[in-house]
Write a protein that holds these residues in place. Structure first.
Motif, PDB file in Angstrom:
ATOM      1  N   LYS A 538      39.179  44.139  42.462  1.00  0.00           N
ATOM      2  CA  LYS A 538      40.229  45.045  42.917  1.00  0.00           C
ATOM      3  C   LYS A 538      41.596  44.488  42.534  1.00  0.00           C
ATOM      4  N   GLU A 539      42.622  45.335  42.713  1.00  0.00           N
ATOM      5  CA  GLU A 539      43.983  44.895  42.439  1.00  0.00           C
ATOM      6  C   GLU A 539      44.451  43.972  43.555  1.00  0.00           C
ATOM      7  N   ALA A 540      45.233  42.972  43.203  1.00  0.00           N
ATOM      8  CA  ALA A 540      45.722  42.024  44.210  1.00  0.00           C
ATOM      9  C   ALA A 540      47.054  41.453  43.758  1.00  0.00           C
ATOM     10  N   ASP A 541      47.825  40.942  44.742  1.00  0.00           N
ATOM     11  CA  ASP A 541      49.077  40.261  44.407  1.00  0.00           C
ATOM     12  C   ASP A 541      48.760  38.871  43.875  1.00  0.00           C
ATOM     13  N   ILE A 542      49.560  38.406  42.951  1.00  0.00           N
ATOM     14  CA  ILE A 542      49.283  37.134  42.286  1.00  0.00           C
ATOM     15  C   ILE A 542      49.236  35.960  43.265  1.00  0.00           C
ATOM     16  N   ARG A 543      50.086  35.981  44.302  1.00  0.00           N
ATOM     17  CA  ARG A 543      50.085  34.844  45.236  1.00  0.00           C
ATOM     18  C   ARG A 543      48.762  34.767  45.994  1.00  0.00           C
ATOM     19  N   ALA A 566      56.379  38.371  43.891  1.00  0.00           N
ATOM     20  CA  ALA A 566      55.173  39.203  44.014  1.00  0.00           C
ATOM     21  C   ALA A 566      54.939  39.942  42.691  1.00  0.00           C
ATOM     22  N   VAL A 567      53.698  39.886  42.223  1.00  0.00           N
ATOM     23  CA  VAL A 567      53.330  40.563  40.968  1.00  0.00           C
ATOM     24  C   VAL A 567      51.979  41.262  41.186  1.00  0.00           C
ATOM     25  N   PRO A 568      51.908  42.584  41.034  1.00  0.00           N
ATOM     26  CA  PRO A 568      50.617  43.279  41.218  1.00  0.00           C
ATOM     27  C   PRO A 568      49.741  43.101  39.972  1.00  0.00           C
ATOM     28  N   LEU A 569      48.547  42.561  40.157  1.00  0.00           N
ATOM     29  CA  LEU A 569      47.619  42.342  39.043  1.00  0.00           C
ATOM     30  C   LEU A 569      46.447  43.310  39.149  1.00  0.00           C
ATOM     31  N   ASN A 570      46.017  43.837  37.992  1.00  0.00           N
ATOM     32  CA  ASN A 570      44.820  44.673  38.008  1.00  0.00           C
ATOM     33  C   ASN A 570      43.577  43.785  38.050  1.00  0.00           C
ATOM     34  N   ALA A 571      42.413  44.426  38.114  1.00  0.00           N
ATOM     35  CA  ALA A 571      41.168  43.674  38.294  1.00  0.00           C
ATOM     36  C   ALA A 571      40.929  42.678  37.173  1.00  0.00           C
ATOM     37  N   ASP A 572      41.178  43.107  35.920  1.00  0.00           N
ATOM     38  CA  ASP A 572      40.974  42.196  34.794  1.00  0.00           C
ATOM     39  C   ASP A 572      41.930  41.007  34.864  1.00  0.00           C
TER      40      ASP A 572
END
Length: 668
Positions: A538-543, A566-572
Motif C-alpha cells: 500500500k501507499e505509505a509516508d516515507i518516514r 513527508a513524502v507519499p510513496l506508492n507501493a513499488d
C-alpha cells in the motif's frame, strides 16, 4: 438417375430455351450462388415434367429432354400454388423432411422458383438441388433466382410473340400493330431487365470483341473499380491495374478458347477516380464467353465481393497462430515482434508493433517492430506531440484511427514528419493498466486504406493477448527475483541475529541483562519485518517506511539520524526503499558503521517540485574498501530501487564510510 426421353409435343420449348445464349451462364451462376451440384430449367404441365436445360456436377443423370414422373416432383405443387419452395436442410425442415420427393431423389437441399410469363402463363421452374444441406433462404440467393427466372420468362415470352407475329403475316395491318406492340413490350422489358441488372447484388459487366470493350457495367461493378467511367473503353484502357494483375490475359484465353473461367478469393487492387490505390479486394467471379455465328463475340463478367469473409478468415487464423507462438516464446522482444508480424501480415500493413509509454512525459519507446519489404523500422524513443495531438485521445483510452495524415486535423500540421516515417494511415490502440496508459499497439500503412471495425477489434485482441503474455513473463521473472531475494534475506536475517546477539553479549553486565536485551532487539527485528511486509502492498509516508525498516538497528536512537519531509510513496516505491534500507542497515551492522560502538549513520532526504533525493552516509566505522565483486545486496541497492523513482542510484565506498545516493522523482 434414369430418365425417359419420349417423343412429345414440347420440342418448341426445348428449342426456345436452347436459344437463350446466357442460359449456361445462368445455370453456372445458380450452382455457384447456391453451392448446389445440379441446376435445371423445367417445363411443367398438368401431366409432364420435362428438363429443358441442365447443369449436372454431381452425376444426377438428367439431361435436356429428359423427363421425371410428375407425381415424384415438388414442381407440380409449385404449378398449383405458384410460390417458390426453398429447403436449406431437408432433414431439419418440418414440412419436407417426410416428403416423398427428397426421399426418392436423395435430396439434402432444394430450391425451385416458378417461371411465369408476363401474361401470367405458368411455364415451369428454375431449380437447384444438392445431396447436402445448403444456405439458400437468404436475400442473395432469392434475388438472383428472381432475376434469372424473370430473364428466362422474358425470353420465352418474346419468342412466343415473334411466333405469333409470323403466324399472322398475311394480315399486314395486324402484323404491323403486333410488331409495334412487341417492340414496345420489348423496350419496356429491356428497361425492366436493365433495372434488375442495375440492382443485382453481384457485380456484372458485358464485354464485346477480342479487345474486351465495355458494353455495360452495373453499379456494383462500378463501385468495385472506384466509380470510373468505362463504357466504350477496353479493359486494358479503363483498368490498367487489371491488366497488370493478369486479368486481361485470362480474358484473352476465355475469348480464344470459348471456355468459361471462374475463380474464388482472387485478390484485386483497384484505383479510385483520382488514381489513388484503393484497398485490396477479394473476389469470386466468372468469365462466361458469349457465342456468336463465328465463335465467341463477347464475355459476361459476373461475381461477388467476398473481401469481408476472406479478411475475417485471415484474422482468425492470425489469432490462432499468435496463440500458438505466445505459448512457447519467453522473451519480451520476441513476444512483441511476433505479435507485430502477425498483426501486420493479417492487415496488409507497412509496419506494426508495440511501444512502452511514459504517459507523464508523453513519450513512447518503440520496440522491435515488423516491417514490410522496403519499409524502415521505427525504433527508439519518440515524443507523441512531434507527430500530432492524438496523445490526448490515447490517454483517455480511445482508439486512434487516422484515415489520412494529410487530412486529419490531429496530424495535418505534422503530416510531413509522419510521411517521412512512411505513415499515411495510422491506427494506435492504447493499453490501459490500473488507469494508466502503459502500452500502445500501432499499425502503419504507407498508402490509403480504410480500417474496418473488425480490423480494430483484431488489433485490440492482439494487444490484449500480447499484454497478457508480457504480464505473465513479468510475473515469472518477478517470482524468480523474489525467490532469490527471499534466500538472500534469510541469510541476512541470520547474520543480523548473530550480530545482535554478539554485540549485546559483549556489552551486557550479566547473562540475565544480555538475554533481556537480545529478546527486545529480536522482537524489534520481527516488528520491522511485519511492517515491511505490510508496507509492500500500500501507499505509505516515507518516514513510516524508514522507521519500520531501521527499527531493529536503532538501539539507542542516536547512532542513526533520520531527517526529511513527508513524502507519499506508492507501493513499488515503498518496496524499493524498504529493500534498500534493509540492505544498507544489514551491511552496516555486519561490516560498516554499526558493526562497532562508535559508528554513525546519517539518513536524510528532500522533495522539491517532484524531484526526490535521498542520502545514506556512514561514519566512524571500520575503514571501507571497495569490494572486488559486488554481491547481490549491493546490486539490489544500486539497481533495484532506482527504477521505482525513474532515477539513478549510486553507492560510493569512501574510506571514512559507505555512502549511497538516490535521485529521481516522486509524483503525488
Amino acid at each position: 438417375m434414369r430418365e425417359t426421353q419420349p417423343q412429345h409435343d414440347h420440342q418448341g420449348d426445348l428449342e426456345t430455351i436452347d436459344g437463350i445464349e446466357l442460359l449456361p451462364s445462368i445455370l453456372e451462376a445458380v450452382c455457384r450462388v447456391t453451392s448446389s451440384g445440379f441446376a435445371a430449367v423445367a417445363r411443367v404441365t398438368e401431366t409432364r415434367w420435362i428438363a429443358c436445360a441442365t447443369r449436372d456436377e454431381i452425376g444426377f443423370g438428367l439431361a435436356a429432354g429428359g423427363e421425371l414422373p410428375l407425381e415424384t416432383t415438388i414442381c407440380h405443387e409449385i404449378r398449383q400454388h405458384r410460390q417458390a419452395v426453398i429447403i436449406d436442410d431437408v432433414a431439419a425442415d418440418p414440412t419436407y423432411r417426410e416428403h416423398h420427393t427428397p426421399r426418392i431423389y436423395g435430396l439434402g437441399s432444394y430450391i425451385s422458383v416458378p417461371i411465369t410469363l408476363p401474361d401470367g402463363t405458368f411455364f415451369g421452374t428454375l431449380c437447384a438441388i444438392d445431396p447436402q444441406p445448403r444456405s439458400l433462404a437468404n436475400k442473395e440467393v432469392t434475388s438472383a433466382f428472381a432475376i434469372f427466372a424473370d430473364l428466362i420468362a422474358q425470353h420465352l415470352m418474346a419468342s412466343r410473340q415473334v411466333a405469333t407475329i409470323r403466324a399472322m403475316a398475311h394480315e399486314r395491318e395486324r402484323l404491323i400493330a403486333e410488331l409495334q406492340t412487341a417492340r414496345d413490350n420489348a423496350v419496356g422489358e429491356l428497361e425492366r431487365v436493365s433495372v434488375l441488372f442495375d440492382h443485382a447484388p453481384s457485380f456484372m459487366a458485358v464485354l464485346d470483341g477480342p479487345e474486351h470493350r465495355f458494353v455495360s457495367a452495373n453499379p456494383a461493378y462500378r463501385d468495385l473499380i472506384g466509380g470510373r467511367e468505362v463504357i466504350g473503353r477496353t479493359v486494358a484502357e479503363a483498368l490498367p491495374e487489371a491488366a497488370e494483375q493478369g486479368f486481361v490475359d485470362i480474358l484473352d484465353k476465355v475469348y480464344a478458347t470459348g471456355e468459361p473461367f471462374s475463380m474464388r478469393g482472387a485478390r484485386f487492387t483497384s484505383r479510385d477516380e483520382n488514381g489513388e490505390a484503393a484497398p485490396e479486394r477479394f473476389l469470386d467471379f466468372l468469365y462466361q464467353p458469349v457465342a456468336g455465328n463465328d465463335g465467341t463475340n463477347g464475355i459476361v463478367v459476373i461475381g461477388y465481393d467476398v473481401t469481408d469473409h476472406v479478411l475475417q478468415t485471415r484474422r482468425q487464423a492470425a489469432l490462432t497462430d499468435l496463440g500458438e507462438q505466445l505459448r512457447v516464446i519467453d522473451d519480451r522482444g520476441d513476444i512483441t515482434h511476433a505479435a507485430a508480424r502477425i498483426m501486420a501480415e493479417a492487415l496488409g500493413a507497412t509496419r506494426a508493433g508495440f511501444g512502452t509509454v511514459d504517459a507523464e512525459h508523453e513519450t513512447v519507446i518503440m520496440h522491435s517492430n515488423w516491417c514490410a519489404a522496403g519499409a524502415t523500422p521505427v525504433e527508439g524513443t519518440y515524443r507523441f506531440r512531434e507527430y500530432g495531438s492524438f496523445i490526448d485521445d490515447l490517454k483517455r483510452g480511445e482508439t486512434v484511427i487516422v484515415a489520412d495524415v494529410r487530412e486529419d486535423p490531429r496530424t495535418r500540421p505534422n503530416a510531413a514528419a509522419m510521411e517521412a516515417l512512411g505513415i499515411r494511415v495510422l491506427l494506435n490502440f492504447p493499453v490501459i493498466e490500473h488507469d494508466q496508459f502503459v502500452l500502445v499497439a500501432f499499425v502503419h500503412m504507407d498508402t490509403l486504406r480504410e480500417l474496418s471495425e473488425a480490423d480494430i477489434q483484431f488489433v485490440k485482441q492482439v494487444a490484449d493477448r500480447t499484454q497478457l503474455a508480457l504480464a505473465q513473463l513479468q510475473a515469472k521473472e518477478q517470482q524468480e527475483t523474489l525467490n532469490r531475494e527471499l534466500g538472500h534475506r534469510m541469510k541476512n536475517a541470520l547474520s543480523v541475529v548473530q550480530a545482535i546477539v554478539s554485540q549485546t553479549l559483549r556489552r551486557a553486565g550479566d547473562l540475565k541483562a544480555g538475554r533481556s536485551a537480545i529478546d527486545a532487539r529480536l522482537a524489534a527485528l520481527g516488528r520491522a519485518h511485519d511492517m515491511l511486509t505490510e508496507a509492500s502492498w500500500k501507499e505509505a509516508d516515507i518516514r513510516q517506511v524508514v522507521e519500520a525498516a531501521l527499527a531493529a538497528h536503532r538501539r539507542d536512537g542516536q547512532r542513526i539520524s533520520i531527517q526529511g519531509p513527508a513524502v507519499p510513496l506508492n507501493a513499488d516505491q515503498v518496496q524499493g526503499i524498504s529493500m534498500a534500507l534493509y540492505e544498507l542497515a544489514t551491511n552496516a551492522t555486519k561490516y560498516g558503521a554499526l558493526s562497532n560502538e562508535e559508528g554513525r549513520v546519517a539518513l536524510d532526504w528532500s522533495w522539491i517540485d517532484g524531484a526526490f533525493n535521498l542520502t545514506w552516509i556512514e561514519s566512524g566505522g571500520p575503514a571501507v574498501k571497495e569490494p572486488s565483486d559486488r554481491g547481490l545486496g549491493s546490486r539490489l541497492i544500486e539497481q533495484a530501487i532506482a527504477p521505482y523513482f525513474r532515477g539513478k542510484g549510486n553507492m560510493e565506498f569512501a574510506p571514512e564510510g559507505l555512502r549511497f545516493r538516490l535521485s529521481g522523482y516522486v509524483i503525488a
